[in-house]
Design an enzyme around this catalytic site. Structure first.
Site, mmCIF file in Angstrom:
data_model
loop_
_atom_site.group_PDB
_atom_site.id
_atom_site.type_symbol
_atom_site.label_atom_id
_atom_site.label_comp_id
_atom_site.label_asym_id
_atom_site.label_seq_id
_atom_site.Cartn_x
_atom_site.Cartn_y
_atom_site.Cartn_z
ATOM 1 N N GLY A 1 0.823 -1.217 0.000
ATOM 2 C CA GLY A 1 0.000 0.000 0.000
ATOM 3 C C GLY A 1 0.848 1.253 0.000
ATOM 4 O O GLY A 1 0.522 2.253 -0.650
ATOM 5 N N CYS A 2 1.970 1.203 0.713
ATOM 6 C CA CYS A 2 2.856 2.369 0.809
ATOM 7 C C CYS A 2 3.572 2.624 -0.518
ATOM 8 O O CYS A 2 3.790 3.777 -0.900
ATOM 9 C CB CYS A 2 3.853 2.179 1.946
ATOM 10 S SG CYS A 2 3.013 1.974 3.549
ATOM 11 N N ILE A 3 3.917 1.553 -1.221
ATOM 12 C CA ILE A 3 4.512 1.698 -2.554
ATOM 13 C C ILE A 3 3.507 2.363 -3.488
ATOM 14 O O ILE A 3 3.831 3.330 -4.185
ATOM 15 C CB ILE A 3 4.959 0.325 -3.114
ATOM 16 C CG1 ILE A 3 6.162 -0.203 -2.327
ATOM 17 C CG2 ILE A 3 5.282 0.432 -4.609
ATOM 18 C CD1 ILE A 3 6.515 -1.647 -2.624
#
Length: 168
Positions: free
Chosen positions: A43-45
């Site tokens: 999700g952070c990517i």
């Protein structure tokens, strides 16, 4: 809980290049301040890549994008290099920013409780006041519009809100 209209908590933190970035030096600019749990996780990517792709549009709106996580500057440099990010990432190793912005909270995952970053985004206006807040952010949402499934990117939602706030 922080609210729209309040003064944003002041901060100073090191970016990926070990340069201190302070909110007082950003007065007069719009700030998109997004908190995320950890570098190099799915999700952070997606979130970092989406904000990087939209960065030229944010530049036109005189807005700076700052991602914040408890990762250190070395991890941020690796994340930026591996994913070719152009946005600035701030290292909040001591979690002072996360606590000031009230995003360091008790989370549950697979029956376990732990403290962590709740994915949250703030727009801070040029006067240093909170202009918009998204909490428990879904980076990419699926939505059905007129029978067609579309993907809504959080970065685009933020850009649209910023345009609205600026009257564009």
């Amino acid at each position: 809980m922080l609210e729209v209209g309040q003064s944003a908590p002041e901060f100073c933190a090191l970016n990926q290049d070990d340069i201190e970035i302070c909110s007082r030096d950003l007065l007069g600019k719009w700030i998109v301040l997004y908190f995320y749990p950890k570098d190099m996780t799915p999700g952070c990517i997606n979130e970092a890549c989406d904000f990087t792709a939209a960065e030229p549009e944010f530049d036109k709106l005189d807005a700076i994008i700052l991602g914040v996580s408890p990762d250190d500057t070395k991890k941020h440099r690796n994340f930026i290099e591996k994913k070719e990010l152009s946005i600035t990432l701030l290292a909040d190793v001591d979690k002072k920013m996360c606590e000031a912005y009230q995003v360091w909270q008790l989370k549950k995952f697979m029956g376990k409780e732990f403290m962590g970053v709740v994915r949250t985004t703030f727009i801070i206006n040029p006067e240093g006041k909170i202009a918009a807040i998204w909490d428990k952010v879904s980076v990419r949402k699926k939505k059905t519009v007129k029978g067609e499934k579309i993907e809504i990117l959080h970065a685009n939602e933020v850009k649209e809100k910023l345009e609205e706030l600026q009257g564009k």
